[in-house]
Design a protein around this motif. Sequence first.
Motif, PDB file in Angstrom:
ATOM      1  N   PRO A   3       0.499  -1.338  -0.062  1.00  0.00           N
ATOM      2  CA  PRO A   3       0.090  -0.032   0.079  1.00  0.00           C
ATOM      3  C   PRO A   3       0.712   1.098   0.104  1.00  0.00           C
ATOM      4  CG  PRO A   3      -0.266  -1.108   2.000  1.00  0.00           C
ATOM      5  CD  PRO A   3       0.348  -1.973   1.264  1.00  0.00           C
ATOM      6  N   ASN A   4       0.568   2.246  -0.796  1.00  0.00           N
ATOM      7  CA  ASN A   4       1.146   3.589  -0.308  1.00  0.00           C
ATOM      8  C   ASN A   4      -0.033   4.763  -0.656  1.00  0.00           C
ATOM      9  OD1 ASN A   4       0.037   3.326  -3.388  1.00  0.00           O
ATOM     10  ND2 ASN A   4       1.833   3.891  -4.705  1.00  0.00           N
ATOM     11  N   ARG A  10      -7.097   8.330   1.325  1.00  0.00           N
ATOM     12  CA  ARG A  10      -8.309   6.851   0.521  1.00  0.00           C
ATOM     13  C   ARG A  10      -9.413   7.371   0.757  1.00  0.00           C
ATOM     14  NH1 ARG A  10      -7.157   1.232   2.859  1.00  0.00           N
ATOM     15  NH2 ARG A  10      -8.403   0.809   1.688  1.00  0.00           N
ATOM     16  N   GLY A  11      -9.136   7.838   2.072  1.00  0.00           N
ATOM     17  CA  GLY A  11     -10.797   8.240   2.463  1.00  0.00           C
ATOM     18  C   GLY A  11     -11.471   9.557   1.254  1.00  0.00           C
ATOM     19  N   LEU A  12     -10.247  10.672   1.347  1.00  0.00           N
ATOM     20  CA  LEU A  12     -10.670  11.635  -0.171  1.00  0.00           C
ATOM     21  C   LEU A  12     -10.969  10.669  -1.333  1.00  0.00           C
ATOM     22  CD1 LEU A  12      -8.044  14.573   0.512  1.00  0.00           C
ATOM     23  CD2 LEU A  12     -10.739  14.456   1.610  1.00  0.00           C
ATOM     24  N   LEU A  44     -10.512   2.332  -2.513  1.00  0.00           N
ATOM     25  CA  LEU A  44     -10.632   0.593  -1.834  1.00  0.00           C
ATOM     26  C   LEU A  44      -9.358   0.162  -1.450  1.00  0.00           C
ATOM     27  CD1 LEU A  44     -14.032   0.550  -3.322  1.00  0.00           C
ATOM     28  CD2 LEU A  44     -13.476   1.115  -0.857  1.00  0.00           C
ATOM     29  N   VAL A  45      -8.655   0.075  -2.984  1.00  0.00           N
ATOM     30  CA  VAL A  45      -7.554  -1.075  -2.488  1.00  0.00           C
ATOM     31  C   VAL A  45      -6.062  -0.231  -1.546  1.00  0.00           C
ATOM     32  CG1 VAL A  45      -5.734  -1.991  -4.170  1.00  0.00           C
ATOM     33  CG2 VAL A  45      -8.184  -2.154  -5.167  1.00  0.00           C
ATOM     34  N   GLY A  46      -6.062   0.943  -1.742  1.00  0.00           N
ATOM     35  CA  GLY A  46      -4.649   1.180  -1.318  1.00  0.00           C
ATOM     36  C   GLY A  46      -3.858   1.442  -1.492  1.00  0.00           C
ATOM     37  N   TRP A  47      -3.724   1.351  -2.856  1.00  0.00           N
ATOM     38  CA  TRP A  47      -2.618   1.322  -4.344  1.00  0.00           C
ATOM     39  C   TRP A  47      -2.363   2.123  -5.260  1.00  0.00           C
ATOM     40  CZ3 TRP A  47      -1.290  -0.720  -8.643  1.00  0.00           C
ATOM     41  CH2 TRP A  47       0.258  -0.724  -9.067  1.00  0.00           C
ATOM     42  N   CYS A  48      -1.753   3.186  -5.607  1.00  0.00           N
ATOM     43  CA  CYS A  48      -2.101   3.924  -6.874  1.00  0.00           C
ATOM     44  C   CYS A  48      -0.411   3.320  -7.711  1.00  0.00           C
ATOM     45  CB  CYS A  48      -2.207   5.341  -6.140  1.00  0.00           C
ATOM     46  SG  CYS A  48      -2.245   6.408  -7.861  1.00  0.00           S
ATOM     47  N   GLY A  49      -0.706   3.065  -8.690  1.00  0.00           N
ATOM     48  CA  GLY A  49       0.035   3.517  -9.595  1.00  0.00           C
ATOM     49  C   GLY A  49       0.917   4.292 -10.574  1.00  0.00           C
ATOM     50  N   ILE A  56       6.131   8.646  -5.100  1.00  0.00           N
ATOM     51  CA  ILE A  56       5.336   9.385  -3.714  1.00  0.00           C
ATOM     52  C   ILE A  56       4.887   8.225  -2.994  1.00  0.00           C
ATOM     53  CG2 ILE A  56       3.280  10.653  -3.157  1.00  0.00           C
ATOM     54  CD1 ILE A  56       3.244  11.385  -5.828  1.00  0.00           C
ATOM     55  N   ARG A  57       5.025   8.742  -1.463  1.00  0.00           N
ATOM     56  CA  ARG A  57       3.815   7.295  -0.506  1.00  0.00           C
ATOM     57  C   ARG A  57       3.325   8.675   0.580  1.00  0.00           C
ATOM     58  NH1 ARG A  57       5.251   2.154   0.149  1.00  0.00           N
ATOM     59  NH2 ARG A  57       4.754   1.536   2.076  1.00  0.00           N
ATOM     60  N   THR A  58       1.986   8.329   0.841  1.00  0.00           N
ATOM     61  CA  THR A  58       1.177   8.881   1.642  1.00  0.00           C
ATOM     62  C   THR A  58       0.693   8.657   3.289  1.00  0.00           C
ATOM     63  OG1 THR A  58      -1.223   9.061   0.213  1.00  0.00           O
ATOM     64  CG2 THR A  58       0.353  10.566   0.169  1.00  0.00           C
ATOM     65  N   CYS A  59       1.450   6.769   3.016  1.00  0.00           N
ATOM     66  CA  CYS A  59       0.803   6.155   4.028  1.00  0.00           C
ATOM     67  C   CYS A  59       2.041   5.483   4.881  1.00  0.00           C
ATOM     68  CB  CYS A  59       0.259   4.608   3.052  1.00  0.00           C
ATOM     69  SG  CYS A  59       0.767   4.156   2.934  1.00  0.00           S
ATOM     70  N   PRO A  60       2.707   5.488   6.083  1.00  0.00           N
ATOM     71  CA  PRO A  60       3.767   5.019   6.817  1.00  0.00           C
ATOM     72  C   PRO A  60       3.978   4.137   6.283  1.00  0.00           C
ATOM     73  CG  PRO A  60       1.850   4.972   8.374  1.00  0.00           C
ATOM     74  CD  PRO A  60       0.994   5.650   6.631  1.00  0.00           C
ATOM     75  N   LEU A  61       5.632   3.756   6.188  1.00  0.00           N
ATOM     76  CA  LEU A  61       5.789   2.112   6.070  1.00  0.00           C
ATOM     77  C   LEU A  61       6.113   1.574   7.330  1.00  0.00           C
ATOM     78  CD1 LEU A  61       9.314   3.864   5.048  1.00  0.00           C
ATOM     79  CD2 LEU A  61       7.758   2.294   3.787  1.00  0.00           C
ATOM     80  N   ASN A  62       5.390   0.311   7.078  1.00  0.00           N
ATOM     81  CA  ASN A  62       5.349  -0.913   8.127  1.00  0.00           C
ATOM     82  C   ASN A  62       6.871  -1.528   8.512  1.00  0.00           C
ATOM     83  OD1 ASN A  62       2.890  -0.829   7.842  1.00  0.00           O
ATOM     84  ND2 ASN A  62       3.090  -2.549   7.391  1.00  0.00           N
ATOM     85  N   LYS A  63       7.399  -0.854  10.161  1.00  0.00           N
ATOM     86  CA  LYS A  63       8.277  -1.323  10.799  1.00  0.00           C
ATOM     87  C   LYS A  63       8.887  -2.952  11.273  1.00  0.00           C
ATOM     88  CE  LYS A  63      10.448   3.635  11.630  1.00  0.00           C
ATOM     89  NZ  LYS A  63      11.219   4.574  12.306  1.00  0.00           N
TER      90      LYS A  63
END
Length: 65
Positions: A3-4, A10-12, A44-49, A56-63
């Motif tokens: 997810p990126n 996602r909400g917007l 809905l998917v949470g991923w943008c090509g 670009i990445r608007t979600c935090p990285l999973n550590k």
Amino acid sequence: MNPNVGKLDRGLRILIGLLLISQVFVGLHTPWGWLGVIPLATGLVGWCGLYTVLGIRTCPLNKKT
């Protein structure tokens, strides 16, 4: 696919997608409203090509530890 797209993004995207699709049935009655499927699906998917291509990445990285 990792997810990126973040929560706010996602909400917007979901809101904008639904608003555009609603224009097909209520309001302008133009087929251009079906373009709302794109932001709705990416929300809905949470991923943008396009985000992947542009880095670009608007979600935090999973550590993972």
